[in-house]
Design a protein around this motif. Sequence first.
Motif, short mmCIF file in Angstrom:
data_model
loop_
_atom_site.label_atom_id
_atom_site.label_comp_id
_atom_site.label_asym_id
_atom_site.label_seq_id
_atom_site.Cartn_x
_atom_site.Cartn_y
_atom_site.Cartn_z
N UNK A 1 19.91 26.63 60.98
CA UNK A 1 20.83 27.10 62.00
C UNK A 1 21.30 28.52 61.70
N UNK A 2 21.51 28.77 60.41
CA UNK A 2 21.98 30.10 60.02
C UNK A 2 20.96 31.16 60.42
N UNK A 3 19.67 30.84 60.23
CA UNK A 3 18.62 31.78 60.62
C UNK A 3 18.59 31.92 62.14
N UNK A 4 18.72 30.77 62.81
CA UNK A 4 18.63 30.76 64.26
C UNK A 4 19.74 31.58 64.90
N UNK A 5 20.96 31.46 64.39
CA UNK A 5 22.08 32.13 65.00
C UNK A 5 22.45 33.44 64.30
N UNK A 6 21.58 33.87 63.38
CA UNK A 6 21.78 35.18 62.79
C UNK A 6 22.95 35.28 61.84
N UNK A 7 23.25 34.22 61.10
CA UNK A 7 24.34 34.30 60.12
C UNK A 7 23.99 35.33 59.05
N UNK A 8 25.01 36.01 58.55
CA UNK A 8 24.77 37.08 57.59
C UNK A 8 24.35 36.52 56.24
N UNK A 9 23.65 37.34 55.48
CA UNK A 9 23.20 36.94 54.15
C UNK A 9 24.40 36.65 53.25
N UNK A 10 25.46 37.42 53.44
CA UNK A 10 26.67 37.20 52.63
C UNK A 10 27.28 35.83 52.91
N UNK A 11 27.27 35.41 54.19
CA UNK A 11 27.81 34.09 54.54
C UNK A 11 26.99 32.99 53.89
N UNK A 12 25.66 33.14 53.93
CA UNK A 12 24.79 32.13 53.32
C UNK A 12 25.02 32.06 51.82
N UNK A 13 25.20 33.22 51.19
CA UNK A 13 25.43 33.26 49.75
C UNK A 13 26.72 32.54 49.40
N UNK A 14 27.77 32.76 50.20
CA UNK A 14 29.06 32.11 49.95
C UNK A 14 28.94 30.61 50.13
N UNK A 15 28.20 30.18 51.16
CA UNK A 15 28.00 28.75 51.40
C UNK A 15 27.23 28.12 50.25
N UNK A 16 26.21 28.84 49.77
CA UNK A 16 25.42 28.34 48.65
C UNK A 16 26.27 28.17 47.40
N UNK A 17 27.15 29.14 47.15
CA UNK A 17 27.99 29.05 45.96
C UNK A 17 28.95 27.87 46.06
N UNK A 18 29.54 27.68 47.24
CA UNK A 18 30.45 26.55 47.43
C UNK A 18 29.73 25.22 47.23
N UNK A 19 28.53 25.11 47.78
CA UNK A 19 27.75 23.88 47.66
C UNK A 19 27.34 23.66 46.21
N UNK A 20 26.94 24.72 45.53
CA UNK A 20 26.54 24.61 44.13
C UNK A 20 27.71 24.15 43.27
N UNK A 21 28.88 24.73 43.45
CA UNK A 21 30.06 24.35 42.66
C UNK A 21 30.44 22.90 42.93
N UNK A 22 30.28 22.45 44.18
CA UNK A 22 30.56 21.05 44.50
C UNK A 22 29.59 20.13 43.76
N UNK A 23 28.30 20.51 43.77
CA UNK A 23 27.29 19.67 43.11
C UNK A 23 27.53 19.60 41.60
#
Length: 238
Positions: A174-196
């Motif tokens: 969805x992020x690719x489809x709706x053009x989410x910024x790379x910075x947003x994806x990086x922040x989401x990845x970090x949040x998900x990683x810390x949760x895991x």
Amino acid sequence: STMALEAIPILTYLGLEKDGSYSPSPSTQPVDFLTKHINHLPPHLLLKFSAITSPKERTAIHVIRNRRLKYVDNQPDELSFTSARYTWPTVWPGRERRGVEEGHDEEQWAQSRFMEGTTKHVKKLGSLLRDYEEEREAERVRNIRRAQLAAEEHQFIPEEDEDSDEDEDSVQDEAVQFGASEEDNEADNQTEFERRIRERFIYGLLDKIDYDKVDWDESLDADNDRDAEERWFDDEDD
């Protein structure tokens, strides 16, 4: 057996029957025994249980879950984002090329510290070092993944992990489809990683970490820890 002999000082310390009649037995029912007596034993005797219980098995003991939760909340360096991503790279959900940061550091060193004054050669060397470091890191992660795949054939993985992986893929699509910024994806990845990382640590699923120093540390106990633990596990269920 060796553990039967080791159980004698434990039973003696607690003033319990040493003829094998006491139940739950510290030798054959260590988790049940610890659930009942962990707060009555000193660390040097509790350490004996590390040989016959795994961190995952000890997750069933609420006192130990409390201690792990408290430890995570204290934000130890080994579980920090930067350190944890290096130690457990296969947990990291990011899709970026492995080793880019490490390669950048090598290039910066070449440009700032090595062969000062010969810009042309330094620039070329910096690029070579960057590429070599990226490949070294990529190879390190590939080796870790191969070893992990072999080990995980017999290892418990929480069911929610499969769902989270699927959700993660759909979110990134969805992020690719709706053009989410790379910075947003990086922040989401970090949040998900810390949760895991937090989840795997509390459930005793992380390797390369010393659970003994947490599980047997009574200084991590606090009166309000049980309430905090229940809230956290309730949130996980939701």
